[in-house]
Design an enzyme around this catalytic site. Sequence first.
Site, short mmCIF file in Angstrom:
data_model
loop_
_atom_site.label_atom_id
_atom_site.label_comp_id
_atom_site.label_asym_id
_atom_site.label_seq_id
_atom_site.Cartn_x
_atom_site.Cartn_y
_atom_site.Cartn_z
N ASP A 1 0.86 -1.19 0.00
CA ASP A 1 0.00 0.00 0.00
C ASP A 1 0.89 1.23 0.00
O ASP A 1 2.06 1.17 0.40
CB ASP A 1 -0.92 0.02 1.23
N SER A 2 0.33 2.36 -0.40
CA SER A 2 1.08 3.60 -0.38
C SER A 2 1.30 4.10 1.04
O SER A 2 2.13 4.98 1.26
CB SER A 2 0.35 4.68 -1.20
N TYR B 1 -0.34 8.74 -2.74
CA TYR B 1 -0.20 8.54 -4.17
C TYR B 1 -1.25 9.31 -4.97
O TYR B 1 -1.04 9.63 -6.14
CB TYR B 1 -0.34 7.05 -4.50
N GLY B 2 -2.40 9.55 -4.34
CA GLY B 2 -3.53 10.11 -5.08
C GLY B 2 -3.23 11.35 -5.91
O GLY B 2 -3.61 11.42 -7.09
N CYS C 1 -4.11 -0.79 -2.45
CA CYS C 1 -4.16 0.66 -2.65
C CYS C 1 -4.99 0.94 -3.88
O CYS C 1 -4.70 0.39 -4.96
CB CYS C 1 -2.75 1.20 -2.81
N ASN C 2 -6.01 1.75 -3.75
CA ASN C 2 -6.89 2.02 -4.89
C ASN C 2 -6.16 2.73 -6.02
O ASN C 2 -6.31 2.38 -7.19
CB ASN C 2 -8.08 2.86 -4.42
N SER C 3 -5.35 3.74 -5.70
CA SER C 3 -4.62 4.47 -6.73
C SER C 3 -3.66 3.55 -7.48
O SER C 3 -3.58 3.58 -8.71
CB SER C 3 -3.85 5.64 -6.12
N GLU D 1 -6.75 8.75 10.32
CA GLU D 1 -5.34 8.80 10.70
C GLU D 1 -5.13 9.64 11.96
O GLU D 1 -4.10 9.51 12.63
CB GLU D 1 -4.49 9.31 9.54
N CYS E 1 -12.06 2.93 -0.12
CA CYS E 1 -10.76 3.35 0.40
C CYS E 1 -10.46 2.43 1.56
O CYS E 1 -11.35 2.15 2.38
CB CYS E 1 -10.77 4.81 0.84
N THR E 2 -9.22 1.97 1.66
CA THR E 2 -8.91 0.98 2.68
C THR E 2 -8.85 1.57 4.09
O THR E 2 -8.72 0.82 5.07
CB THR E 2 -7.59 0.26 2.35
N HIS E 3 -8.96 2.90 4.23
CA HIS E 3 -9.12 3.50 5.56
C HIS E 3 -10.56 3.35 6.08
O HIS E 3 -10.78 3.35 7.29
CB HIS E 3 -8.82 5.00 5.51
#
Length: 275
Positions: free
Chosen positions: A10-11, A42-43, A73-75, A152, A184-186
Amino acid sequence: MTEAPIGVFDSGFGGLTVAREVLDQLPHESVLYLGDTARTPYGPRPIAQVREFSLECLDRLVEHGVKALVIACNSASAAVLADARERYAVPVVEVIRPAVRRAMAVTRNGQIGVISTAATHQSRAYLDSFVAAPPTVQVASQPCPRFVELVEAGVTSGPEVIEVARDYLAPLQERDVDTLILGCTHYPLLTQALQYVLGEQVQLVSSAAATAADLFRVLTDSGLLAAQDNEPVHQWLTTGDPYGFHYLARRFLGPEVEQVHRAFVGRADERLAAQ
């Protein structure tokens, strides 16, 4: 080979929710996680740069001898999936298509919502993945930029989260969505707040949970599942500050994150190594 670890990339930190699902759904598998926190997010970056950074990180995981790769990571999934599947001899799983397939399976009225970062929303990665859906399926995408900041910062419940969620989710409620993809993984860390705002009648689809389920399928089909008596060993790598990563990683994933090591990846890390 079946006892080799699964490489999860992941980023930053969000992919730890994917790692959590992998640990829960595949408890005999070892995980080698790499978060590119030195170069996150990364976005906002150009897609060519996202591709470069992602391949550098994936190369490093392959060098460690992983038996499968998870792009958490989606991006990165949008930028590099096709290249990764051509580049590596191991199976590659990503976060977008598994969530789309799950949403298609559970929707009752065909009204599906997707919440994501602004960058993922603008990339249309989720909307493009519904291109083969029947015309009865309607998809609405909603960017939710503040959600990552809240997670975060450790703010995953309470009045502020509920107020922000109500503002973001109102357009999707007007569309009468019965299924919502957490793109989004968050976002799995906000599940309770999101369910509270939307109501129990809306099915939440976690890209993290769907990805782990897809990984189980891929490993089973490839004959790569670890033996039931395998004792997993997990490793946690970051291109940034290991101490800061450790603090947030235990919030995202839990006590399994015991020790974090620095990984030097690409030209950006040559600069870090010289410091």
